[in-house]
Structures are given as C-alpha cells and as structure tokens.
Design a protein around this motif. Structure first.
Motif, short mmCIF file in Angstrom:
data_model
loop_
_atom_site.label_atom_id
_atom_site.label_comp_id
_atom_site.label_asym_id
_atom_site.label_seq_id
_atom_site.Cartn_x
_atom_site.Cartn_y
_atom_site.Cartn_z
N ARG A 54 7.56 -3.67 -2.31
CA ARG A 54 6.22 -3.62 -2.90
C ARG A 54 5.30 -4.55 -2.11
O ARG A 54 5.75 -5.45 -1.42
CB ARG A 54 6.24 -4.08 -4.37
CG ARG A 54 7.13 -3.23 -5.27
CD ARG A 54 6.53 -1.84 -5.47
NE ARG A 54 7.38 -0.97 -6.24
CZ ARG A 54 8.24 -0.09 -5.75
NH1 ARG A 54 8.38 0.03 -4.45
NH2 ARG A 54 8.96 0.68 -6.52
N ARG A 75 5.35 6.57 1.85
CA ARG A 75 5.06 5.57 0.82
C ARG A 75 3.55 5.39 0.66
O ARG A 75 2.98 4.35 0.99
CB ARG A 75 5.70 4.23 1.19
CG ARG A 75 7.22 4.17 1.16
CD ARG A 75 7.82 4.20 -0.24
NE ARG A 75 7.25 3.26 -1.18
CZ ARG A 75 7.67 2.00 -1.35
NH1 ARG A 75 8.67 1.53 -0.64
NH2 ARG A 75 7.09 1.23 -2.25
N ASP A 77 1.94 4.68 -1.76
CA ASP A 77 1.66 3.61 -2.70
C ASP A 77 1.50 2.26 -2.01
O ASP A 77 0.99 1.32 -2.61
CB ASP A 77 2.79 3.51 -3.73
CG ASP A 77 4.15 3.25 -3.09
OD1 ASP A 77 4.53 4.03 -2.18
OD2 ASP A 77 4.85 2.31 -3.50
N LEU A 78 1.93 2.14 -0.75
CA LEU A 78 1.86 0.86 -0.03
C LEU A 78 0.67 0.82 0.92
O LEU A 78 0.46 1.76 1.68
CB LEU A 78 3.12 0.64 0.80
CG LEU A 78 4.43 0.41 0.09
CD1 LEU A 78 5.55 0.22 1.12
CD2 LEU A 78 4.36 -0.79 -0.83
#
Length: 193
Positions: A54, A75, A77-78
């Motif tokens: 994260r 990813r 989300d990153l």
C-alpha cells in the motif's frame, strides 16, 4: 499470451515497446520478440509478490517502464512514480501513460541521486545498478518504514554479501519463475551497518 480485456493494456504496452525500441533502446533488441514472455512476465511476478503493498510506489531508473508501467496497469489503486533521467525514455513513458490512460502514473525526468527525496512506501528497480550502489538510492527515497522490491539476476547472493558490508537490512528473497537463479529481493529496515 492470450489477449483478454484484462491483459489488453499489457498487449498495448508491449506493442508500444516494439514500436519505440528501434529508436530508443528500451529492451535488448535480441529480446524484443520476448516482450510478453520475458519482460512483462518477469514484472508480473513482482505484482503478485507485492499484492499487499500500500502507499506511494517509486520505480527507480524506469527505462522502458519495467516494472513500473506493468505495476501501474495491474495496481490502479497505487500512485506510481517513474523516475527516469533519460529524456527520450521519459517521453516514451509519458506516451504510454497517456495512451493507456494510466491516471495513477507520474513521471519525473531527473537523476536518482539529484531528485528530492520522495519517501515512498515502496520502491522497485530492475537491472539498474549493483546492490551496494542501489542501496544508497533506495535509502535516499524510501520511507523508513517502507519496502524495497529489487529485481536482481543470478549474482544476487554475492551482491547481497557486498551490500551487507555497508548496509543493514531484512531480506526476503523470492525466487524468479522466469529467470533461473534470479530473484526479487524484498528489503525492509534499511540502514547503514
């Protein structure tokens, strides 16, 4: 590689590497026909191993975007920052981010040792520098509680021995499934020895 909606961005990325490689050496010309099976597959291992990661991610010496672009695709989300000093490669990375609509990507065209410290939660590098030197770059840009993911070749064990003369760190070596003898080094608690 089978094309599906999920892998389509990776296919587009591979096509862009093939298109640009004759002008800018993004991958070794002898491996151009192995973009998916060698380079992208290698980077997908990192995506799998780091699935629980994260926070901000920094890919140092991004070159053609391996592994940073692959990570950004898989990813979303990153937030992924690609640090690449070669302006031509930076142009390539900007083109990829635009054409693949990677809104989670930022490109910084500066030298690693000159860029302001970024204090990223995660740092990756592939085929960038010998580990003792690479550790100084990681130390400069990694949050003290962060994690480095360093993709190293067959000599990774001797590089670790050399690095431990200067650096203290916790190491978890993940065996590569695409390159026999290679590994992805997961490093934490990095400090001067």
């Amino acid at each position: 590689m089978t094309v599906s909606r999920e892998t389509d961005p990776l296919e587009k990325y591979a096509a862009l590497i093939r298109k640009w490689n004759p002008v800018i050496n993004l991958v070794a010309p002898s491996t151009l026909d192995q973009v998916e099976s060698r380079h992208i597959a290698d980077c997908l291992q990192l995506v799998t191993i780091s699935a629980k990661a994260r926070g901000p991610w920094l890919d140092m010496g991004s070159g053609g975007g391996l592994p940073g672009i692959v990570l950004a695709i898989r990813r979303p989300d990153l937030p992924v920052t690609l640090l690449e000093s070669d302006k031509r490669k930076g142009s390539f990375l900007r083109t990829v981010a635009r054409e693949l609509e990677l809104t989670n990507v930022q490109i910084i065209s500066e030298r690693i040792e000159s860029a302001r410290p970024l204090f990223s939660s995660n740092i990756s590098a592939r085929a960038l520098a010998p580990l003792p030197l690479l550790m100084s770059y990681v130390h400069r840009h990694l949050d003290p509680r962060g994690r480095a993911w360093l993709m190293k070749g067959r000599n990774w064990q001797s590089e670790v021995e050399e690095a431990r003369k200067i650096w203290s760190f916790q190491l978890n070596a993940h065996e590569s499934h695409t390159h026999p003898g290679a590994a992805i080094l997961e490093l934490t608690d990095i400090r001067y020895a």
